[in-house]
Design an enzyme around this catalytic site. Structure first.
Site, short mmCIF file in Angstrom:
data_model
loop_
_atom_site.label_atom_id
_atom_site.label_comp_id
_atom_site.label_asym_id
_atom_site.label_seq_id
_atom_site.Cartn_x
_atom_site.Cartn_y
_atom_site.Cartn_z
CE LYS A 54 -3.55 -2.36 2.17
NZ LYS A 54 -4.22 -2.49 3.47
CD GLN A 98 -3.64 -5.11 6.98
OE1 GLN A 98 -2.93 -3.40 5.92
NE2 GLN A 98 -4.42 -6.15 6.70
CG ASP A 121 -9.14 0.09 5.77
OD1 ASP A 121 -8.43 -0.11 4.35
OD2 ASP A 121 -8.40 0.00 5.65
#
Ligand code: NDP
Length: 288
Positions: A54, A98, A121
């Protein structure tokens, strides 16, 4: 004739090139470089690879990437404090923690602590609620990427039967809502669904997000159907396979995503998209 392949790598690259261009224009206009802060708690090797990829993708798109590594023993309070700091930091536009998190940390608390303005997200209940009610907001990256694949392939969803297998908050539920918003008739299946093969057989579009290697067989697929395979499963022999038995399904379907190289590359692509959107929104808000 075997199904044509939906090339997520190529489609992802095309979208990333557009994002890079838009990012450069934004930075030139405002002097702001969009920044994604990624928090990694613990040493999970898969999570480490995801976070690294990412970060790399951000830099390639002309954005900044900040990675914060915390030990697996980090107390919940400490992570929540960090999120509060990142919320207040004007140089950070998107925040990603994460998952999964270690057992002592409640994931939902951390997700809810992220400012909805920086929720790239799309997991915050505010983002989920906006998606449910059809308001603009951050859409979770994998479902958003699936919709982009269908758009690029010009799949007409209106009035079509879309069957989603898997009802997680991260993939199954949001993808079902996105398909519904495009006027598909949506069936959402899960582990208690009766006659799953029969339900899948009635689908014009199948999205498999189960996490079980090659569970969806070719005999379940209606001839000509579009098959989107979200699964990423590592077999004991090291091969990476999806939730769909690829060769069997390919012989019957109209279009199908491969694993790897289908949905996978789209997830990070849409994370970049959301990070740029977050920076645009925050820049606009600070001007007004
Ligand atoms: P979850 O484990 O959170 O959810 C799995 C879903 O599948 C559940 O709703 C479960 O039903 C359902 N399910 C399990 N077994 C069966 C069965 N036998 N029949 C029907 N339904 C079943 O998984 P995720 O949604 O997080 O991920 C799904 C897959 O997608 C995984 O392989 C994951 O690795 C992959 N993935 C890929 C991404 C990418 O970027 N390509 C991103 C995210 C995930 P129930 O709710 O009843 O338990």
């Amino acid at each position: 004739m075997p199904a044509s392949l939906i090339d997520g790598k190529a489609i992802g690259a095309a979208i990333r090139a557009e994002i890079k261009e838009r990012t450069a224009q934004f930075t030139q206009r405002t002097g702001i470089v969009p920044c994604l802060a990624a928090v990694l708690v613990g040493e999970d090797p898969a999570s480490r690879v995801y976070v690294r990829n990412k970060g790399k993708a951000c830099v390639e798109a002309g954005m900044l990437s900040r990675q914060i590594d915390l030990p697996a023993s980090t107390p919940e309070e400490e992570l929540l404090d960090l999120v509060v700091q990142l919320n207040a930091d004007e140089s950070v536009h998107g925040i990603l923690v994460q998952l999964p998190l270690p057992d002592q940390i409640e994931e939902s608390k951390v997700i809810e602590a992220i400012s909805p303005e920086k929720d790239v997200d799309g997991f915050h209940p505010v983002s989920a609620g906006r998606l449910l009610t059809g308001q603009a907001g951050f859409v979770p990256c994998t479902p958003y990427g699936i919709l982009k694949l269908l758009d690029y392939e010009k799949v007409d969803l209106k009035g079509k039967h879309a069957v989603v297998v898997g009802r997680s908050n991260i993939v199954g539920k949001p993808v079902a809502l996105l398909l519904l918003a495009r006027h598909a008739t949506v069936t959402l299946c899960h582990s208690r669904t009766q006659d799953l093969p029969g339900v899948v057989r009635s689908a014009d579009v199948v999205v498999a997000a189960v996490g079980r290697a090659e569970m969806v067989r070719g005999s379940w697929i209606r001839p000509g159907a579009v098959v989107i395979d979200v699964g990423i499963n590592r077999l004991p022999d090291g091969r990476l396979v999806g939730d769909v038995a690829f060769e069997e399904a390919r012989a019957v379907a109209g279009k199908i995503t491969p694993v790897p190289g289908g949905v996978g590359p789209m997830t990070i692509t849409m994370l970049l998209h959301n990070t740029l959107e977050a920076a645009l929104l925050q820049a606009e808000r600070s001007r007004s």
